[in-house]
Scaffold this motif. Structure first.
Motif: not given
Length: 397
Positions: A138-139, A377, A396
């Motif tokens: 996700g990140h 991000a 992200r």
């Protein structure tokens, strides 16, 4: 009116934030521009596409100044010299013919388009694993999780470095490139490791570059120990650091140009075009490794005095409006992109160009297909800077 230049303007912090404005002015000057580098050396900047090409081909511009200028002569390479200095003196990018021709010929067969194409499935599998892991996380960071693992593993695979040894391989590369106090120690440790690997391949040859190089000892085409270390070190550093930079900058440029990112997502076959435009717009090499004028040289409407340094700017050449339409625009659809010289030209054309293109194309394809929601991000205020190497790029999914 001829633009005025500060004596060391290229290294001014304001210029470093956007050196393309400086190179625009160098081209407008219509001649090489004299700068004084941080070490106090005279340094002539050349930034026009035609002028950089002419200088890359010029027989009186090269690396080994000690062969032409008695005042620059140093002691011959030998075991009495410091080990790090000996290895640095044998780097392929620091040599002229005939040594350059001989050493490049020993490794060039492993980097032809046909030889590199054999790695495509292996690289694609690695890229798929990286993209799958990124999607689950996700990140992520573009450097650590997407760009960095590809070239170091590919170069290690080519050379024949066993998988358990590859983290050390990467750490040595980072330390050597950093030019920090740790770099000489890393060079010595790296050399000792290659001594061990070469000994293993003499005893048990494999299908890898190290085995091929040590096999040449029996064919009368032997590299000495420092040449072998220098060759593999260059393959690691050039193949690793520049390709990471290419992939990360491609991701950065796509995500800061939403229309281009959308076009790639809709048609992942544009990945090859993304590679070429990233190379043109923001290639990994700003100025080619230092060269010297061996005599007075006429280039680009001016004269470079004998024995002065020559700074050939690939960034300047690749934004030349005489060659590229709207050169300061990032456009993966442009039709003139193949005229870029991000990999250099002539005898020093990048040995790993085919490999860098393949690795980067596959990564951009897989990212577009597997991470369509990818976005920047964290703090992105410095993304328009022109640092030579992007050390992190938070993302992200």
């Amino acid at each position: 009116m001829v633009p005025a230049f500060g004596p060391a303007e290229l290294w001014d912090p304001a210029v470093r934030r956007d050196p393309h404005g400086f190179y625009d002015r160098v081209r407008a000057a219509g001649r090489p521009v004299l700068q004084i580098d941080p070490a106090g050396n005279r340094f002539w900047v050349v930034a026009g596409h035609a002028d950089v090409l002419a200088a890359l081909r010029h027989p009186a511009i090269g690396h080994e100044i000690h062969r032409h200028c008695p005042a620059a002569a140093h002691e011959p390479v030998g075991h009495h010299r410091d080990e790090v200095a000996r290895i640095e003196a044998r780097q392929l990018i620091s040599l002229d013919p005939p040594d350059h021709t001989r050493l490049r010929g020993l490794v060039s067969g492993g980097f032809t388009a046909r030889a590199v194409a054999r790695l495509e499935t292996w690289i694609a599998d690695l890229a798929d694993r990286l993209v799958t892991d990124a999607r689950r996380a996700g990140h992520l960071d573009a450097v650590t999780h997407l760009a960095d693992p590809v070239p170091v593993n590919v170069i290690a695979e080519l050379v024949g470095v066993p998988e358990p040894d590859r983290p050390r391989f990467r750490a040595w590369s980072a330390a050597i490139v950093s030019a920090s106090a740790d770099a000489p120690v890393a060079t010595v440790e790296f050399a000792a490791y290659l001594d061990e690997l070469a000994a293993r391949r003499r005893a048990e040859p494999a299908d890898d570059l190290m085995s091929e190089l040590v096999a040449r000892e029996n064919l009368g085409d032997r590299l000495d120990r420092d040449e072998l270390v220098a060759l593999v070190q260059l393959l690691l550093i050039a193949g690793q650091e520049t390709t990471v930079d290419l992939i990360v900058n491609g991701i950065r440029l796509l995500l800061t140009h939403p229309d281009q990112w959308r076009a790639l997502r809709e048609d992942p076959t544009l990945a090859a075009a993304v590679v070429e435009e990233t190379l043109r717009f923001r290639g990994p090499v700003e100025i080619v490794p230092p060269r010297f004028a061996f005599e007075d040289v006429e280039i680009g409407g001016g004269r470079i005095p004998a024995f002065d340094r020559v700074g050939l700017s690939l960034w300047g050449a690749n934004r030349d409006p005489a060659v590229f339409d709207q050169p300061h625009r990032f456009d993966i659809h442009r039709t003139d992109v193949r005229r870029h010289i991000a990999f250099g030209y002539g005898i020093h054309f990048c040995l790993g160009a085919h490999l860098a293109r393949l690795e980067s194309r596959i990564m951009f394809e897989r990212i577009a297909q597997g991470l369509p929601g990818l976005r920047l991000a964290g703090d992105t205020r410095d993304l328009d800077g022109f640092r030579l190497h992007q050390d992190r790029l938070p993302l992200r999914v």
